[in-house]
Scaffold this active site. Structure first.
Site, PDB file in Angstrom:
ATOM      1  N   HIS A   1       0.371  -5.235  -0.871  1.00  0.00           N
ATOM      2  CA  HIS A   1       1.565  -4.967  -1.693  1.00  0.00           C
ATOM      3  C   HIS A   1       2.430  -3.930  -0.971  1.00  0.00           C
ATOM      4  O   HIS A   1       2.426  -2.752  -1.358  1.00  0.00           O
ATOM      5  CB  HIS A   1       1.149  -4.422  -3.063  1.00  0.00           C
ATOM      6  CG  HIS A   1       0.529  -5.436  -3.961  1.00  0.00           C
ATOM      7  ND1 HIS A   1       1.268  -6.312  -4.715  1.00  0.00           N
ATOM      8  CD2 HIS A   1      -0.764  -5.735  -4.201  1.00  0.00           C
ATOM      9  CE1 HIS A   1       0.460  -7.099  -5.407  1.00  0.00           C
ATOM     10  NE2 HIS A   1      -0.783  -6.770  -5.110  1.00  0.00           N
TER      11      HIS A   1
ATOM     12  N   CYS B   1       0.745 -10.725  -2.044  1.00  0.00           N
ATOM     13  CA  CYS B   1      -0.575 -10.879  -2.658  1.00  0.00           C
ATOM     14  C   CYS B   1      -0.764 -12.291  -3.218  1.00  0.00           C
ATOM     15  O   CYS B   1      -1.026 -13.219  -2.462  1.00  0.00           O
ATOM     16  CB  CYS B   1      -0.794  -9.800  -3.715  1.00  0.00           C
ATOM     17  SG  CYS B   1      -2.549  -9.580  -4.065  1.00  0.00           S
TER      18      CYS B   1
ATOM     19  N   GLU C   1       5.379  -3.320  -1.209  1.00  0.00           N
ATOM     20  CA  GLU C   1       6.372  -2.716  -2.115  1.00  0.00           C
ATOM     21  C   GLU C   1       5.895  -1.367  -2.655  1.00  0.00           C
ATOM     22  O   GLU C   1       6.703  -0.512  -3.013  1.00  0.00           O
ATOM     23  CB  GLU C   1       6.707  -3.674  -3.268  1.00  0.00           C
ATOM     24  CG  GLU C   1       5.622  -3.914  -4.320  1.00  0.00           C
ATOM     25  CD  GLU C   1       4.616  -5.013  -3.965  1.00  0.00           C
ATOM     26  OE1 GLU C   1       4.509  -5.344  -2.767  1.00  0.00           O
ATOM     27  OE2 GLU C   1       3.929  -5.524  -4.876  1.00  0.00           O
TER      28      GLU C   1
HETATM   29  N1  GLN Z   1      -4.871 -12.936  -8.701  1.00  0.00           N
HETATM   30  C1  GLN Z   1      -4.983 -12.764  -7.290  1.00  0.00           C
HETATM   31  C2  GLN Z   1      -6.268 -12.073  -6.896  1.00  0.00           C
HETATM   32  O1  GLN Z   1      -6.916 -11.436  -7.703  1.00  0.00           O
HETATM   33  C3  GLN Z   1      -3.787 -11.998  -6.754  1.00  0.00           C
HETATM   34  C4  GLN Z   1      -3.730 -10.576  -7.221  1.00  0.00           C
HETATM   35  C5  GLN Z   1      -2.393  -9.921  -7.023  1.00  0.00           C
HETATM   36  O2  GLN Z   1      -1.371 -10.577  -6.827  1.00  0.00           O
HETATM   37  N2  GLN Z   1      -2.344  -8.603  -7.096  1.00  0.00           N
HETATM   38  O3  GLN Z   1      -6.680 -12.134  -5.779  1.00  0.00           O
END
Ligand code: GLN
Length: 538
Positions: free
Chosen positions: A509, A383, A511
């Site tokens: 994600h 992400c 994970e």
């Molecule tokens: N802050 C980033 C976004 O909002 C990544 C979010 C995250 O890593 N879950 O896109």
């Protein structure tokens, strides 16, 4: 047959691992081929966990259906190997919100609306409806917090009232501390905890006693005498190498048989096949044999151990499956803004840059990615990690020196990561990100992603507001960045890769979907690459 209910409470203090106990009970019932799902009650007044700080509350877990829930849901899914829905999550915010809405709708005309009976009835009704809608044999209900907290009192009362109408078993997770100076385990706190529950009208059916080291001789007998519970209702939950060992340990103590006898369900046989893959991987984790692999996780919330719990678990699942001895170095990314990466990351066989929000520590993460790329150290971005892999590439390979995400520099000319169009007009913060499970299409040639997933369409969970900016896609691709997965319509970039070494990152994600019986494919590939020392893993 109507569903039965097992309520898991916690006494004395938090952090005893109620979630692991609740998950282990579900795992055992699942091994008996019963249909079981959890309900988690959390007393806070937030509607969900989406607006909480991972630094304080731990990881925000995301479900397929977009639910942003407590990290205990991660434990449930990892143990049960099932996708759970948001309807399993009851918070103080949700139940109070609903009761107030009903009052405004005039559903209680003429009455003064009270915790008892209105709120407690509402809770019971929801629990019973959940069971019948899902056609369950059992619901395992975990009550967040500790018995005696103001926040969960009405929920425990609702469960007491439920036990007057339905078959409800109460399991109290308690603590039997060992006093160093005296050198023995002490039962008094548990005796008092038992009495507090009795004062609330609840007699626990089981005590699950956390101990450091196994429970000493005589403890069961003493607790049995003070509580009038049979010794086989007093179960030990000692510190273990891995929490995944608990179901087996409960079975070894006969917990399954005693529990099912209370429900008159003693004729079913346990299906040990369901334990097959689980056991092999757990044994591998515990055995601590095999090649060593050291992974640095460069995050911004590493000081709170629970902030990246799914990343830790996913690494452990993959290491178990590959029979590797895993060592995780948690690196606070801000350090990499002051110290040289080789001093901090020199021993790492692989580097993970996980998710996160806000500017703090981001430059340190970018330094870690640059170090991994230049030294051909396997790198996995999750992400935020993908967004920063894009920024690093734009700055250091494409020469766009001020490239950034508009999350961190709204003025940048090279906004290689920008707010999702669907997010521009969003003003409310709760539940408004791009959330939940989304399909992506994977390029099936020359891609680490395809090697890992062995499929061209996969679904992973998301939680973000920013994305790879397609305006820069051509330029970055021309310089060698590979886009190997996008959303099905091709509009959003989902996976990028380096071409000269193992570097892969995803907007999702993965994970969150990793299970002990089904480790996340990208984590498996990443660990294989890390242990084979820096080569492009194929
Ligand atoms: N802050 C980033 C976004 O909002 C990544 C979010 C995250 O890593 N879950 O896109």
């Amino acid at each position: 047959m109507p569903a039965k209910f097992i309520v898991v409470l916690g006494s004395i203090m938090s952090g005893l691992g109620k979630g692991v106990v609740a998950s282990s009970i579900m795992k055992i019932l699942d091994m008996y081929n019963f249909k079981v799902l959890p309900i988690k009650f959390d007393g806070y007044l937030n509607y969900d966990c989406g607006t909480m700080n991972p630094y304080r509350h731990g990881e925000v877990f995301v479900l397929n259906d977009k639910g942003e829930v407590d990290m205990d849901f991660g434990t449930y899914e990892r143990f049960l190997n099932k996708n759970i829905t948001s309807s399993s999550s009851m918070t103080g915010g949700k139940v109070f919100g609903e009761i107030i809405e009903k009052e405004r709708d005039g559903k209680f005309l003429g009455q003064d609306v009270q915790i008892i009976p209105h709120l407690t009835n509402e809770i019971q009704q929801k629990v019973v409806e959940f069971a019948s809608k899902n056609k369950l044999d059992f619901v395992v209900i975990e009550v967040g917090g500790t018995v005696g907290d103001l926040e969960n009192g009405y929920f425990i009362e609702a469960m007491r009232q439920l036990s007057l109408k339905e078959k409800v078993i109460f399991v109290d997770v308690t603590y039997v501390p060992r006093l160093k100076t005296v050198g023995e385990q002490k039962t008094k706190p548990t005796q008092s905890a038992f009495r507090s529950l009795m004062a609330m009208g609840i007699t626990p059916d089981f005590l699950i006693c956390r101990t450091d080291g196994k429970m000493e001789e005589g403890i069961k007998n003493k607790l049995s005498m003070f509580t009038s519970l049979d010794e086989n209702r007093i179960i030990n939950d000692p510190d273990m190498d891995s929490s995944y060992q608990l179901p087996k340990y409960l079975i070894e103590q006969g917990f399954d048989k005693t529990l099912l006898a209370l429900f008159d369900k003693k004729t079913r046989r346990i299906d040990l096949k369901k334990f097959g893959k689980w056991n092999v991987n757990v044994e591998n984790i515990v055995r601590k044999e095999g090649k060593e692999v050291t992974i640095a996780v460069v995050g911004k919330y590493v000081e709170l151990k629970d902030s990246y719990v799914s990343v830790k678990e996913a690494l452990m699942h993959a290491a178990g499956k590959l029979s590797l001895q895993l060592k995780i170095n948690w690196v606070e990314s801000e350090i990499l803004e002051k110290r040289k990466p080789e001093e901090i990351l020199g021993t790492a066989d692989g580097i993970i840059v996980p998710g996160g929000f806000g500017k703090r520590g981001v430059e340190g993460m970018i330094n870690a990615i640059e170090y991994a790329r230049k030294n051909k150290i396997p790198c996995l971005g999750l992400c935020l990690g993908m967004q920063l892999m894009t920024v690093e590439f734009a700055r250091n390979v494409c020469g766009l020196k001020t490239a950034n995400s508009t999350e961190f520099n709204p003025q940048t000319k090279y906004n290689v990561v920008d707010i999702l169009p669907s997010q521009v007009s969003v003003s409310k913060k709760g539940g408004t990100m791009r959330l939940g499970a989304w399909d992506m299409s994977i390029r099936n040639n020359d891609s680490i992603a395809f090697e890992a997933y062995k499929k061209t369409v996969v679904s992973e969970r998301h939680r973000h507001r920013y994305e790879f900016n397609n305006k820069f896609r051509k330029l970055l691709e021309n310089k060698g960045l590979k886009v190997t997965a996008t959303t099905k319509d091709g509009k959003l970039v989902e996976i990028i890769e380096w071409k000269d070494s193992f570097g892969i990152s995803t907007q999702s994600h993965p994970e969150l979907k990793s299970r002990i019986e089904a480790p996340a494919p990208l984590f498996l590939s990443f660990l294989k690459a890390s242990v084979s020392k820096n080569k492009l893993y194929k």
